[in-house]
Each structure stands twice: as C-alpha cells, then as structure tokens.
Design a protein around this motif. Sequence first.
Motif, PDB file in Angstrom:
ATOM      1  N   TYR A  93     -17.287  -8.280  33.163  1.00 33.22           N
ATOM      2  CA  TYR A  93     -15.973  -7.964  32.582  1.00 33.22           C
ATOM      3  C   TYR A  93     -15.022  -7.372  33.616  1.00 33.22           C
ATOM      4  N   THR A 147     -13.309 -10.190  26.197  1.00 34.67           N
ATOM      5  CA  THR A 147     -13.418  -9.055  25.273  1.00 34.67           C
ATOM      6  C   THR A 147     -14.794  -9.030  24.641  1.00 34.67           C
ATOM      7  N   PHE A 148     -15.302 -10.210  24.273  1.00 37.06           N
ATOM      8  CA  PHE A 148     -16.635 -10.297  23.694  1.00 37.06           C
ATOM      9  C   PHE A 148     -17.681  -9.773  24.674  1.00 37.06           C
ATOM     10  N   LEU A 183     -17.442  -7.435  26.854  1.00 32.74           N
ATOM     11  CA  LEU A 183     -17.436  -5.972  26.841  1.00 32.74           C
ATOM     12  C   LEU A 183     -18.110  -5.439  25.580  1.00 32.74           C
ATOM     13  N   ILE A 184     -17.766  -6.008  24.437  1.00 27.06           N
ATOM     14  CA  ILE A 184     -18.353  -5.576  23.171  1.00 27.06           C
ATOM     15  C   ILE A 184     -19.858  -5.819  23.170  1.00 27.06           C
ATOM     16  N   TYR A 185     -20.241  -6.982  23.662  1.00 26.56           N
ATOM     17  CA  TYR A 185     -21.648  -7.360  23.731  1.00 26.56           C
ATOM     18  C   TYR A 185     -22.438  -6.353  24.565  1.00 26.56           C
ATOM     19  N   PHE A 217     -21.700  -3.160  25.125  1.00 27.85           N
ATOM     20  CA  PHE A 217     -21.789  -1.882  24.415  1.00 27.85           C
ATOM     21  C   PHE A 217     -22.822  -1.942  23.286  1.00 27.85           C
ATOM     22  N   ILE A 218     -22.897  -3.081  22.599  1.00 31.31           N
ATOM     23  CA  ILE A 218     -23.880  -3.222  21.526  1.00 31.31           C
ATOM     24  C   ILE A 218     -25.296  -3.142  22.090  1.00 31.31           C
TER      25      ILE A 218
END
Length: 249
Positions: free
Chosen positions: A120, A231-232, A234-236, A238-239
């Motif tokens: 990212y 964006t996905f 980054l979210i991925y 963090f999950i």
Amino acid sequence: MCDLIIYVILGLVVGYIGGFAGIGGGPFLVSFLVLYCGMSQLAAQGNVLTMMLGPMSLLGVLSLYEYVKKQWISICIGVLFYCICSYFGAVFAFYIGETDLKYYFAILLILIAILQFRSYFRKNTIAASKEYISFYWIAVLASITGILGGMFGIGAGVLMIPILIGVFKLKKEYARAMSLAILIPPVSYGAFIKYNFENPVNWQLVGVLFGTYFIANFFGAKMGSKISGTTFTLIYGFILLAIAIIYLV
C-alpha cells in the motif's frame, strides 16, 4: 460448531474477497473456523485444504482468461511444485503440534499483513510492469508457498500476490491470474493426504464452503479487475493483524 447458514455466509464472503484480491482466502477461513466455530487449528486447516482440492477459483480464472493463457507454462510449474511441497508442509504442521502451530499461524498473519502495508505505502513508486518471470523463480516461489500452504492451510495467492507484484514487478492482473489459476487443480492434494490420515475431514462442511466460495469468487474477480484495490489492501492488512492479535492474546 457453527450452523449451516454461518458456513454459507462465510463461503460467500471469503469467496468474493478471494476473487477480488486473487487469493484463496485461507487465513480468513481457518481463523474463523478456529476462533468462532471452536474447531481445532489442525482440523480447520485440514478442512480448508480439502476444499481447495476442487476448482474453487475456476469462475475467477475465466474472468481473467486472457492473462492466464499467456502464463500457462508458469502456472503448470507452479501447480507441480506447490502440490509436492504442500505434503511436507502438512508433515511439519503435525510435528509442531496444535499449540505452537497457533502461535506460528499468528506470526504468519502478521507477516502477510506487513506485506499488504508495504504494498500500500509503495503504491507511488515504480509500478509493476512485467508480464512474466523466469520459470526458476516460479518453481522456488511455488515450493515455498506450497510448504507454508500445507503447514497453515492457506492457498497460493495470499503470499504469491504481494511477492509477484512487489518483488518481481509482475503486473497486477498477471499476478492475480497466476495465483487463481494455480488453485484450480488439486494443488493441496499432498497436504490433504496427511491431514485426512490424521483427522478425517468434514465433507459436509467442505462441500458447503466450496460451493458458496465457487459462486462468489467469479463476482469478486470481476470487481477486482475494475478497481485498483489499494484501499482494500490496507483494510485487508489490518484485518489480518487483528486476527493475529486475537490468536496471540
């Protein structure tokens, strides 16, 4: 254990995510079965790897077929080395044992999350531009991911995608296509032999997860081709990091 409807939702959600990002979704499936459904780590990994025996990413591959056909030799090499090495990964998993395996699984999730963050924050650097990498590196990468896949119940893409793009500079669509195509043959068969021998799989669970994943994967792959996915990513990350923390504490 979880109700059938939970398994259906899990398969649909992870299937969509897998198609979108070009990954098998193994970390999500394994961690959910362990943390929410109360399944043992080894049993969860065995069931997820069994699910991968079917052509789980076929619909996603069809949506990326033009990129798959340009890499068919590399994909065949990847399938061969992944399948063989997955058996040795499964052997390592049972040698390590349940408790330590959970700890190492959490560490793996953290490492994968770091790869996502790295991808990212490097988005403004030189873009991936290659359409192929050498067969030698395909064999090496498939061997490593095969061992880790058999050891932790994950597919090729969760490790291959960031490495292919970030290290080898392979174009995003080529990397996603290769990752999904490698999952079509029963690449986890080597690992399945060991897991099923030690802990017989739940075929009903495997069937539900495979069917729902198979359907949702196509729509995720179509959407992934239209969206950059930064964006996905980054979210991925963090999950995965959150799941790892839950494992550790």
